[in-house]
Design a protein around this motif. Structure first.
Motif, PDB file in Angstrom:
ATOM      1  N   LEU A  43       0.824  -1.216   0.000  1.00  0.00           N
ATOM      2  CA  LEU A  43       0.000   0.000   0.000  1.00  0.00           C
ATOM      3  C   LEU A  43       0.854   1.260   0.000  1.00  0.00           C
ATOM      4  N   ALA A  44       2.037   1.183   0.618  1.00  0.00           N
ATOM      5  CA  ALA A  44       2.919   2.358   0.650  1.00  0.00           C
ATOM      6  C   ALA A  44       3.279   2.807  -0.754  1.00  0.00           C
ATOM      7  N   ALA A  45       3.559   1.848  -1.638  1.00  0.00           N
ATOM      8  CA  ALA A  45       3.913   2.191  -3.019  1.00  0.00           C
ATOM      9  C   ALA A  45       2.732   2.816  -3.749  1.00  0.00           C
ATOM     10  N   LEU A  46       1.537   2.263  -3.544  1.00  0.00           N
ATOM     11  CA  LEU A  46       0.349   2.794  -4.224  1.00  0.00           C
ATOM     12  C   LEU A  46      -0.041   4.166  -3.684  1.00  0.00           C
ATOM     13  N   VAL A  47      -0.076   4.289  -2.366  1.00  0.00           N
ATOM     14  CA  VAL A  47      -0.448   5.574  -1.749  1.00  0.00           C
ATOM     15  C   VAL A  47       0.617   6.624  -2.030  1.00  0.00           C
ATOM     16  N   GLY A  48       1.882   6.248  -1.878  1.00  0.00           N
ATOM     17  CA  GLY A  48       2.957   7.204  -2.136  1.00  0.00           C
ATOM     18  C   GLY A  48       3.000   7.655  -3.580  1.00  0.00           C
ATOM     19  N   LEU A 108       3.666   6.279   6.432  1.00  0.00           N
ATOM     20  CA  LEU A 108       2.559   6.167   7.396  1.00  0.00           C
ATOM     21  C   LEU A 108       1.752   4.898   7.144  1.00  0.00           C
ATOM     22  N   CYS A 109       1.620   4.508   5.883  1.00  0.00           N
ATOM     23  CA  CYS A 109       0.918   3.257   5.562  1.00  0.00           C
ATOM     24  C   CYS A 109       1.612   2.070   6.209  1.00  0.00           C
ATOM     25  N   VAL A 110       2.929   2.024   6.077  1.00  0.00           N
ATOM     26  CA  VAL A 110       3.694   0.932   6.675  1.00  0.00           C
ATOM     27  C   VAL A 110       3.517   0.925   8.187  1.00  0.00           C
ATOM     28  N   ALA A 111       3.622   2.109   8.803  1.00  0.00           N
ATOM     29  CA  ALA A 111       3.511   2.213  10.258  1.00  0.00           C
ATOM     30  C   ALA A 111       2.132   1.778  10.746  1.00  0.00           C
TER      31      ALA A 111
END
Length: 500
Positions: free
Chosen positions: A127-132, A153-156
């Motif tokens: 999700l971090a890659a998609l959101v970022g 923040l997604c990862v966290a």
């Protein structure tokens, strides 16, 4: 029968995910980015099948097969929907992490190890890659300009939620904690509140740690570092966390941040060092944990001492500068493996002695090398006693020998707190022996390259230069690792001199 059914379900599920990813890629006109992230996220759900396996070989077989398949896919593009045109080995690392974590979780009975690690990698990193990529507008990290605050923040958040969910999903993680809380606090309601607070704090710390690990990963390596580091870190906190451990990790983090600002360690080195600190504190004594901090502080200080002779010697060496994760692991992994093995074999006293010896040897070698290069006197090859240029691996000086003894004695001091004067002498002797072994290996098997004048040096003079002597790919880090493994074996074999 349970294993056969679980294997069939596992393979059917993963093949279904790959099939759906192929349809997504086809719908997107052959572009594979969304299909790749779909696979990245959905394959992680395989971890929910792992509790139904009853044999280690079965739980490891599925990811092992996909290590091979993904390696072939990265080379021959068997499944175009899940591979980039210029693919790194990220998919291979993904399957390798699945194999390691699921196998370790099964063997130790630590279910949270695989759940937290793999789900953080699957959902957090995916999700971090998609959101970022779509909403990432803030890039405040100087060491990771290509990664956004939104993605981190997604990862966290995923690591936080997964850790908190595991606390309540696996009874063994909260039964002992509630029992301890009842012993310290009057009333079930109070102890439950304390337990919930501790669980939330551990989940928050794990989330922050996971986000930082993801920031340090490059070229697909985060598929290794993120799940394995986060899974181990969270498991150690959940099973062995205490106020003392929290204070220790905060002190270690403060030292590492200061060292980073002084260019003494890299960001990935911080991850490796903090994980090492958590492991040693959880599985050994406060004396061992303290020796790690003492080694890092002392090693960092002597590395900053410099003069013209040392700068000239460093020009002949590789891996000069801030310590990265490879250097941290090569100096600490043997100790970590020793305390893991001693903990599960209930021989923690032996594990601590091995750790003291390892850090004494590592410190002796660091002092011998860093201070020895300050010398303006002769540098002799330890094996044939012939003169060699300053900075050449395997070369020793009188100043370096004295410094090695001092470094070994310094790191032997904490062992006296646990084993007394006998332990101090034992550790000091093994520590100094370590620097001699390191020099002997450096002058024989370490790869070295010829400069324009024919003299040997650690760093190649030009790209793709072949080693003139030694074994190819046997760098100084490899020599350090081999030396410390040897010291581990010696400490174990001779432990009877200290431990009755």
């Amino acid at each position: 029968m349970e294993n056969i059914v679980s294997l069939a379900i596992s393979l059917a599920y993963i093949l279904l995910v790959i099939g759906l990813a192929t349809l997504i890629a086809h719908h997107q006109g052959g572009r594979s980015e969304y299909s790749r992230k779909f696979v990245h996220i959905m394959v992680g759900n395989w971890v929910f099948i792992t509790p139904y396996f009853t044999s280690l070989w079965a739980v490891a077989l599925v990811p092992f097969l996909f290590i091979i398949i993904n390696a072939l896919n990265s080379r021959f593009h068997l499944f175009p929907a899940i591979v980039r045109e210029h693919e790194n080995l990220g998919t291979v690392y993904y399957a390798f992490s699945m194999c390691v974590l699921s196998s370790a979780a099964f063997e130790f009975g630590w279910h949270e190890l695989s759940f937290i690690g793999l789900l953080t990698m699957a959902y957090g990193d995916g999700l971090a890659a998609l959101v970022g990529g779509r909403w990432g507008r803030h890039h405040p990290f100087a060491f990771a300009r290509d990664k956004s605050l939104e993605g981190s923040l997604c990862v966290a958040i995923v690591a936080f939620l997964t850790t908190l969910a595991c606390v309540f999903a696996f009874p063994e993680l909260h039964a002992d904690s509630l029992t301890m809380a009842n012993a310290w606090y009057a009333g079930e309601a109070v102890s439950t509140a304390i337990f919930l607070l501790e669980s939330v704090l551990i989940a928050l710390v794990t989330g922050a740690f996971a986000a930082f690990v993801e920031l340090t990963g490059t070229n697909g390596c985060d598929n290794l570092s993120l799940p394995i580091s986060t899974g181990i870190f969270a498991s150690l906190l959940l099973r062995y966390g205490s106020i003392g451990m929290t204070i220790y990790l905060l002190v270690a983090l403060g030292i590492l941040i200061y060292a980073y600002r002084r260019s003494a360690i890299t960001t990935d080195g911080i991850v490796a060092a903090e994980l090492t600190a958590a492991t040693l504190y959880a599985f050994s004594s406060i004396w061992v944990a303290g020796s790690l901090l003492l080694f890092f502080i002392a090693g960092s200080l002597v590395s900053k001492i410099s003069n013209r002779s040392k700068r000239k010697g460093e020009s002949r060496q590789g891996d000069v500068g801030a310590r990265n994760w490879k250097q941290v692991l090569c100096n600490s992994l043997p100790a970590c493996v020793a305390v893991w093995l001693s903990h599960f074999s209930q021989s923690t006293n032996t594990g601590a002695l091995i750790c003291f010896s390892v850090f004494a040897a590592a410190c002796a070698d660091t002092f011998s090398s860093e201070i020895g290069m300050l010398s303006h006197g002769k540098v002799l090859n330890l094996i044939n006693l012939k003169p060699v240029p300053n900075g050449t691996s395997g070369g020793v000086t009188l100043l370096g020998v004295i410094a090695g003894i001092a470094g070994s004695a310094l790191l032997a001091i904490p062992s006296a707190g646990q084993y007394g004067i006998r332990g101090f002498v034992f550790v000091c002797a093994l520590g100094f022996a370590g620097t001699l072994v390191d020099s002997a290996l450096g002058s024989t098997i370490q790869q070295r390259f010829a400069d324009e004048s024919g003299q040997l040096m650690d760093a190649p003079a030009y790209p793709r230069q072949r080693a003139a002597v030694g074994i190819a790919y046997t760098s100084n880090n490899v020599v350090n690792m081999l030396t410390l493994i040897f010291i581990c074996l010696c400490a174990y074999a001779l432990r009877g001199f200290v431990i009755a």
